[in-house]
Design an enzyme around this catalytic site. Structure first.
Site: not given
Length: 629
Positions: A6, A16, A28, A68, A75, A145, A587
């Site tokens: 950053c 980003w 964010r 984005y 937005d 399992c 699982h």
């Protein structure tokens, strides 16, 4: 690259890239406190809110990335058709990039999975451990399992109430375990609370491409595979297949003529689809998702004003009534391109409804929470289904016979008359198929033997006539058998040889394994070999040609299996839950009700269940109630 950081704070995660300015900033903060510090958003605002498009660096692959837009009118996540060119401007070759971080959709799925995991495993509850008869755990052998859960729940149907007085149990214990294997003495104060089913897993999975592996599997598929093995071994001491077997009856009514046909199919598992549109809390779900979206868009300093109980809000999932699932199962279904015998085989539409022709002593229900997404991947439907303790399915029982005034489809009589009319001519001079006509039919995707039969049946009258005959006779058991050579003996004379070949095919494990490797079950593979006199190639064609109704075709070949019919009222005695985004991972945990008390079976851990998550189950086991109840 590892040196991405950053530009404002120096952090190396959740980065980003602003595609217009080249600024690398942290994402964010999420509504639950995780995520970044909002540097990328602050850079957008400091630049006069002119450059809104950002890409998450750790999600870039040759197929795309998370993009984005901070623009007020968007937005949200957007698509960038020129992403490769925009990244190349900043020295990033999209074709060389590999995914190193989770996408936004994956992060959202993780939040839902965390809720699911805590509910199913009853995390945070002070569970009281259980041990002794009926409460023995099964050690996880590595992605086993699914097997452990099926065995624990299946034991409810086959385990005797008093093993000490049950002859088959004592025979297996004394003759096999003690005399052939030997018993290892244990100290008086040592109690076995879990066993390692390694030999069992190896025996059941032998020769199966999936169950012999160490990968996670679908518990429903393993359950049906186990039933097939027990049935094929003809174990008279284990009534396992009969305990779960039942028949469903399909009623199909022609939309034009009104003629009706009935067809019964054997099943060992009832699959229920979940109609999301029937959710009773749709408004609450929409409000919750809206709150999530708003929290995700908050800036770091604005997160503190969000009122969330203890810093986190419990997920709100769609809640669908169990009756809505039953209504989806029993509701009318429109069948397109239905070939109606009453209309001479012409295609039309029809209406199909399904009812129970019999009810088994134990009923396994599969609530299908999985669907195939647009990218052909199997994904999980996040939904709650309220399954009651007692269900009454008697209203869904099929009638004993046709209703007064119903007109049945003339399915058998015209075929028999046509065969009787064709037999004399065939005996005098068998029709030989036109190679050009056969080739034209083969190009449409049908087997060569079936195309030859179609051409011969219509005396080479043309492609359209042969096609109509072929579509009307796809269900014939001999449709993929080669035509007899001119002057050959009648089919009746060849029946003993065919029967002998079928018997030999039944015992050929190599051919069965080859077909099972194509994705078919062992029972279906054996039936196909039996129907095709042991020919592997014809058996494969037979399976693919009967894909639309494979269970019915197999039942015709192998004979109808016995069922134990009774009242259709059941009580819930156990269920298996799955945690994970799809059936190839995750699982399984089982919950079983014994002596009026629920217990959780999480592999080798067995404990009292305080809040059994019945609304999150995948497979449910119901036991028939006595008539007086």
């Amino acid at each position: 690259p590892a040196d991405w950081r950053c530009d404002e704070t120096g952090v190396t995660e959740n980065l980003w890239l602003n595609l217009s300015t080249g600024f690398i900033g942290s994402g964010r903060k999420n509504w639950d406190g995780s995520g970044g510090n909002g540097a990328a958003l602050r850079h957008f605002e400091a630049g006069g809110r002119k450059y809104p498009l950002v890409v998450k660096l750790g999600t870039i692959t040759p197929h795309g990335a998370d993009v984005y837009s901070y623009a007020p009118d968007e937005d949200d996540m957007v698509e960038d058709p020129g992403l490769a060119q925009h990244l190349a401007h900043w020295g990033i070759d999209i074709m060389q990039m590999e995914k190193t971080e989770k996408t936004m959709s994956e992060l959202q799925a993780d939040l839902n999975t965390g809720y699911e995991f805590s509910r199913i495993t009853e995390a945070g509850a002070a569970l009281v451990p259980l041990a002794g008869p009926g409460h023995t755990g099964l050690i996880n052998l590595g992605n086993s399992c699914y097997m452990n859960s099926v065995l624990q729940v299946g034991a409810c149907a086959v385990a005797p109430a008093d093993p000490s007085n049950d002859l088959p149990t004592q025979l297996a214990k004394c003759l096999l375990r003690a005399m052939r294997v030997g018993l290892v003495p244990l100290p008086d104060d040592e109690r076995v609370t879990a066993v390692r089913p390694l030999s069992f897993k190896s025996c059941v999975g032998r020769g199966h491409p999936e169950f012999a592996s160490g990968r996670q599997q679908d518990a429903a598929e393993y359950f049906t595979h186990l039933l097939e093995l027990v049935r094929g071994a003809d174990l008279g001491l284990l009534p396992l297949p009969t305990a779960f077997r039942f028949n469903l009856q399909d009623r199909v009514q022609c939309g034009e003529s009104g003629a009706v046909s009935y067809k019964r199919q054997p099943h060992s598992l009832l699959m229920l689809q979940v109609p999301l549109e029937a959710a009773t809390n749709s408004e609450a779900v929409a409000e919750y998702r809206d709150r999530q979206a708003k929290r995700q868009r908050l800036k770091e300093h604005g997160a503190a004003v969000v009122v969330v109980a203890e810093g986190e809000e419990e997920a709100v999932l769609p809640r669908v009534p169990f009756d809505a699932c039953l209504q989806r199962f029993s509701g009318a279904e429109v069948v397109e391109d239905y070939r109606s015998a009453a209309l001479g085989g012409r295609a039309t539409t029809a209406t199909k409804t399904t009812r129970f022709a019999s009810f088994p002593p134990y009923l396994i229900m599969q609530v299908n929470r999985y669907f195939q997404d647009k990218d052909w991947t199997l994904k999980k439907m996040e939904v709650l289904v309220d399954v009651p303790d007692v269900i009454d399915l008697e209203p869904l029982r099929a009638p004993a016979g046709p209703a007064p005034g119903e007109v049945l489809q003339p399915e058998q009589q015209p075929e028999q008359q046509q065969q009787q009319q064709q037999q004399p001519a065939a005996a005098a001079q068998p029709a030989q198929p036109d190679p050009a006509l056969v080739a034209g039919l083969v190009d449409m995707g049908f087997g060569e033997a079936a195309c030859a039969r179609a051409a011969a049946a219509v005396s080479n009258a043309g492609l359209e006539a042969a096609m109509e005959w072929l579509l009307a006779h796809l269900e014939d058991p001999d449709i993929n058998d080669p035509l007899p050579a001119p002057g050959a003996a009648p089919a009746a004379a060849a029946a003993p040889a065919a029967a002998a070949a079928a018997a030999a095919a039944e015992a050929d494990p190599e051919k069965v394994s080859t077909l099972a490797g194509m994705g078919f079950s062992e029972e279906h593979a054996k039936a196909a070999l039996q129907a095709c006199s042991g020919s592997l190639e014809r058996a494969a064609d037979w399976l693919f040609n009967h894909m639309d109704d494979l269970d019915t075709a197999v039942a015709k070949v192998r004979g109808a299996a016995p069922v134990v019919d009774g009242p259709g009222r059941y009580e819930l005695v156990g269920f298996i839950s799955h945690m994970g985004s799809n059936l190839a991972c995750g699982h399984y945990v089982a919950h079983i009700k014994k002596d009026g008390r629920w217990a959780i079976y999480n592999d080798e851990k067995v404990a009292v269940s305080e809040h059994p998550p019945r609304d999150l189950g995948y497979l449910y086991l119901f036991r028939r109630l006595p008539a007086q109840q």
